[in-house]
Design a protein around this motif. Structure first.
Motif, PDB file in Angstrom:
ATOM      1  N   LEU A  81       0.530  -1.179  -0.310  1.00 44.92           N
ATOM      2  CA  LEU A  81      -0.270   0.125   0.131  1.00 44.92           C
ATOM      3  C   LEU A  81       0.840   1.133   0.439  1.00 44.92           C
ATOM      4  CD1 LEU A  81      -3.091   1.031   0.399  1.00 44.92           C
ATOM      5  CD2 LEU A  81      -2.731   1.108   2.176  1.00 44.92           C
ATOM      6  N   GLN A  82       0.584   1.822  -1.203  1.00 46.29           N
ATOM      7  CA  GLN A  82       1.665   2.898  -1.214  1.00 46.29           C
ATOM      8  C   GLN A  82       1.149   4.543  -0.718  1.00 46.29           C
ATOM      9  OE1 GLN A  82       5.365   3.482  -2.101  1.00 46.29           O
ATOM     10  NE2 GLN A  82       4.346   5.249  -1.271  1.00 46.29           N
ATOM     11  N   MET A  83       1.591   5.147  -0.094  1.00 46.69           N
ATOM     12  CA  MET A  83       0.614   5.688   0.741  1.00 46.69           C
ATOM     13  C   MET A  83       1.811   7.687   0.872  1.00 46.69           C
ATOM     14  SD  MET A  83      -1.689   5.038   3.842  1.00 46.69           S
ATOM     15  CE  MET A  83       0.739   4.488   5.094  1.00 46.69           C
ATOM     16  N   THR A  84       0.298   8.860   0.189  1.00 51.80           N
ATOM     17  CA  THR A  84       1.527   9.457  -0.509  1.00 51.80           C
ATOM     18  C   THR A  84       0.357  10.598   0.236  1.00 51.80           C
ATOM     19  OG1 THR A  84       0.165  10.430  -2.193  1.00 51.80           O
ATOM     20  CG2 THR A  84       1.807   9.130  -2.729  1.00 51.80           C
ATOM     21  N   SER A  85       0.613  11.674   0.070  1.00 55.20           N
ATOM     22  CA  SER A  85       0.688  13.329   0.516  1.00 55.20           C
ATOM     23  C   SER A  85      -0.280  12.658   1.839  1.00 55.20           C
ATOM     24  CB  SER A  85      -0.530  13.816  -0.313  1.00 55.20           C
ATOM     25  OG  SER A  85       0.415  14.695  -1.135  1.00 55.20           O
ATOM     26  N   LEU A  86       0.109  12.097   2.362  1.00 51.93           N
ATOM     27  CA  LEU A  86       0.012  11.663   4.045  1.00 51.93           C
ATOM     28  C   LEU A  86      -0.733  12.530   4.830  1.00 51.93           C
ATOM     29  CD1 LEU A  86       1.833   8.211   4.905  1.00 51.93           C
ATOM     30  CD2 LEU A  86      -0.450   8.651   4.674  1.00 51.93           C
ATOM     31  N   LYS A  87      -2.233  12.849   5.600  1.00 50.21           N
ATOM     32  CA  LYS A  87      -2.628  13.874   6.335  1.00 50.21           C
ATOM     33  C   LYS A  87      -3.174  13.285   7.734  1.00 50.21           C
ATOM     34  CE  LYS A  87      -5.856  14.203   2.487  1.00 50.21           C
ATOM     35  NZ  LYS A  87      -7.241  14.599   1.784  1.00 50.21           N
ATOM     36  N   PRO A  88      -2.672  14.124   8.807  1.00 54.06           N
ATOM     37  CA  PRO A  88      -3.038  13.943  10.529  1.00 54.06           C
ATOM     38  C   PRO A  88      -4.294  12.943  10.576  1.00 54.06           C
ATOM     39  CG  PRO A  88      -2.399  16.540  10.397  1.00 54.06           C
ATOM     40  CD  PRO A  88      -3.002  15.343   8.912  1.00 54.06           C
ATOM     41  N   GLU A  89      -5.312  12.805   9.780  1.00 56.31           N
ATOM     42  CA  GLU A  89      -6.352  11.255   9.734  1.00 56.31           C
ATOM     43  C   GLU A  89      -5.950  10.493   9.281  1.00 56.31           C
ATOM     44  OE1 GLU A  89      -6.140  15.030   8.750  1.00 56.31           O
ATOM     45  OE2 GLU A  89      -8.158  15.185   6.348  1.00 56.31           O
ATOM     46  N   ASP A  90      -4.959  10.484   8.490  1.00 60.20           N
ATOM     47  CA  ASP A  90      -4.387   8.732   7.987  1.00 60.20           C
ATOM     48  C   ASP A  90      -3.953   8.260   9.076  1.00 60.20           C
ATOM     49  OD1 ASP A  90      -3.708  10.786   5.393  1.00 60.20           O
ATOM     50  OD2 ASP A  90      -5.419   8.862   5.868  1.00 60.20           O
ATOM     51  N   THR A  91      -3.198   9.068  10.351  1.00 58.60           N
ATOM     52  CA  THR A  91      -3.595   8.265  11.367  1.00 58.60           C
ATOM     53  C   THR A  91      -4.089   7.484  11.924  1.00 58.60           C
ATOM     54  OG1 THR A  91      -1.821   9.674  11.992  1.00 58.60           O
ATOM     55  CG2 THR A  91      -2.690   8.390  14.018  1.00 58.60           C
ATOM     56  N   ALA A  92      -3.360   5.765  12.004  1.00 60.71           N
ATOM     57  CA  ALA A  92      -4.410   4.906  12.813  1.00 60.71           C
ATOM     58  C   ALA A  92      -3.421   3.412  12.653  1.00 60.71           C
ATOM     59  CB  ALA A  92      -5.585   4.240  11.407  1.00 60.71           C
ATOM     60  N   VAL A  93      -3.726   2.411  12.743  1.00 66.14           N
ATOM     61  CA  VAL A  93      -3.102   0.834  13.103  1.00 66.14           C
ATOM     62  C   VAL A  93      -3.736   0.160  11.596  1.00 66.14           C
ATOM     63  CG1 VAL A  93      -3.294  -1.385  13.629  1.00 66.14           C
ATOM     64  CG2 VAL A  93      -3.032   0.762  15.271  1.00 66.14           C
ATOM     65  N   TYR A  94      -2.468   0.160  10.883  1.00 61.02           N
ATOM     66  CA  TYR A  94      -3.346  -0.236   9.581  1.00 61.02           C
ATOM     67  C   TYR A  94      -2.584  -1.914   9.352  1.00 61.02           C
ATOM     68  CZ  TYR A  94      -3.492   4.179   7.688  1.00 61.02           C
ATOM     69  OH  TYR A  94      -3.789   5.476   7.177  1.00 61.02           O
ATOM     70  N   TYR A  95      -4.200  -2.467   9.167  1.00 63.73           N
ATOM     71  CA  TYR A  95      -4.468  -4.352   8.828  1.00 63.73           C
ATOM     72  C   TYR A  95      -4.515  -5.023   7.815  1.00 63.73           C
ATOM     73  CZ  TYR A  95      -5.875  -3.762  14.121  1.00 63.73           C
ATOM     74  OH  TYR A  95      -5.285  -3.339  15.217  1.00 63.73           O
ATOM     75  N   CYS A  96      -3.303  -5.738   7.455  1.00 65.95           N
ATOM     76  CA  CYS A  96      -3.908  -6.472   6.326  1.00 65.95           C
ATOM     77  C   CYS A  96      -4.325  -7.537   5.779  1.00 65.95           C
ATOM     78  CB  CYS A  96      -2.026  -6.888   5.561  1.00 65.95           C
ATOM     79  SG  CYS A  96      -2.163  -8.136   4.668  1.00 65.95           S
ATOM     80  N   ALA A  97      -5.459  -7.999   5.431  1.00 65.03           N
ATOM     81  CA  ALA A  97      -6.381  -8.752   5.315  1.00 65.03           C
ATOM     82  C   ALA A  97      -6.760  -9.831   3.807  1.00 65.03           C
ATOM     83  CB  ALA A  97      -7.952  -7.893   5.744  1.00 65.03           C
ATOM     84  N   ALA A  98      -7.288 -10.654   4.182  1.00 62.70           N
ATOM     85  CA  ALA A  98      -7.460 -11.484   2.822  1.00 62.70           C
ATOM     86  C   ALA A  98      -8.079 -13.015   2.652  1.00 62.70           C
ATOM     87  CB  ALA A  98      -5.361 -12.749   2.850  1.00 62.70           C
ATOM     88  N   ASN A  99      -8.953 -13.230   1.114  1.00 58.08           N
ATOM     89  CA  ASN A  99      -9.849 -13.281   1.826  1.00 58.08           C
ATOM     90  C   ASN A  99     -10.113 -14.914   0.156  1.00 58.08           C
ATOM     91  OD1 ASN A  99     -10.791 -12.671  -0.970  1.00 58.08           O
ATOM     92  ND2 ASN A  99     -11.923 -11.681   0.980  1.00 58.08           N
ATOM     93  N   ASN A 100     -10.288 -15.635   0.051  1.00 58.32           N
ATOM     94  CA  ASN A 100     -10.194 -16.531  -1.087  1.00 58.32           C
ATOM     95  C   ASN A 100     -11.268 -16.435  -2.075  1.00 58.32           C
ATOM     96  OD1 ASN A 100     -11.742 -18.220   0.133  1.00 58.32           O
ATOM     97  ND2 ASN A 100     -10.970 -20.326   0.424  1.00 58.32           N
ATOM     98  N   ARG A 101     -11.839 -15.018  -2.371  1.00 57.15           N
ATOM     99  CA  ARG A 101     -12.861 -15.161  -3.148  1.00 57.15           C
ATOM    100  C   ARG A 101     -12.380 -14.370  -4.315  1.00 57.15           C
ATOM    101  NH1 ARG A 101     -17.742 -13.350  -0.062  1.00 57.15           N
ATOM    102  NH2 ARG A 101     -17.533 -13.781   2.171  1.00 57.15           N
ATOM    103  N   LEU A 102     -13.379 -14.913  -4.991  1.00 61.77           N
ATOM    104  CA  LEU A 102     -12.772 -14.677  -6.975  1.00 61.77           C
ATOM    105  C   LEU A 102     -14.064 -13.263  -7.213  1.00 61.77           C
ATOM    106  CD1 LEU A 102     -13.634 -18.139  -8.604  1.00 61.77           C
ATOM    107  CD2 LEU A 102     -11.614 -16.642  -8.175  1.00 61.77           C
TER     108      LEU A 102
END
Length: 125
Positions: A81-102
């Protein structure tokens, strides 16, 4: 069982860029659709971006559209996840998730079966 490990978070200044990575193991990576979510203190976990198994389809939250790019390298079993022009409201814990859906990549937490432990992103003003 799928294991997901995020990395790349940190403390940055508003306006800076950051690239998050999520390494997957335990299943053939190309069989997994991947997503990024985030959770700020006192708020619910929210969708950020998602990418289909082959990488041809992506989805973004309106709040990050134009500032974030999700991509994957199936040879490295990694989603970014490439993030640019970060803002204070982007502050968070970022989680990766996966499923096997098509099909189109999912945008709700209920559609994902596997989750990483998260990585903290702090954008200071």
């Amino acid at each position: 069982q799928v294991q997901l490990v995020e990395s790349g978070g940190g403390l940055v200044q508003a306006g800076d860029s950051l690239r998050l990575s999520c390494a997957a193991s335990g299943r053939t990576f190309s069989s997994l659709a991947m997503g990024w979510f985030r959770q700020a203190p006192g708020k619910e976990r929210e969708f950020v971006a998602a990418i289909s198994r082959g990488g041809s389809s992506t989805r973004y939250a309106e709040s990050v559209k134009g500032r974030c790019t999700i991509s994957r390298d199936n040879a490295k079993n990694t989603v970014y996840l490439q993030m640019t022009s970060l803002k204070p409201e982007d502050t968070a814990v970022y989680y990766c998730a996966a499923n096997n859906r098509l099909g189109s990549p999912a945008q709700t937490i209920f559609e994902y079966d596997y989750w990483g432990q998260g990585t903290q992103v702090t954008a200071s003003s």
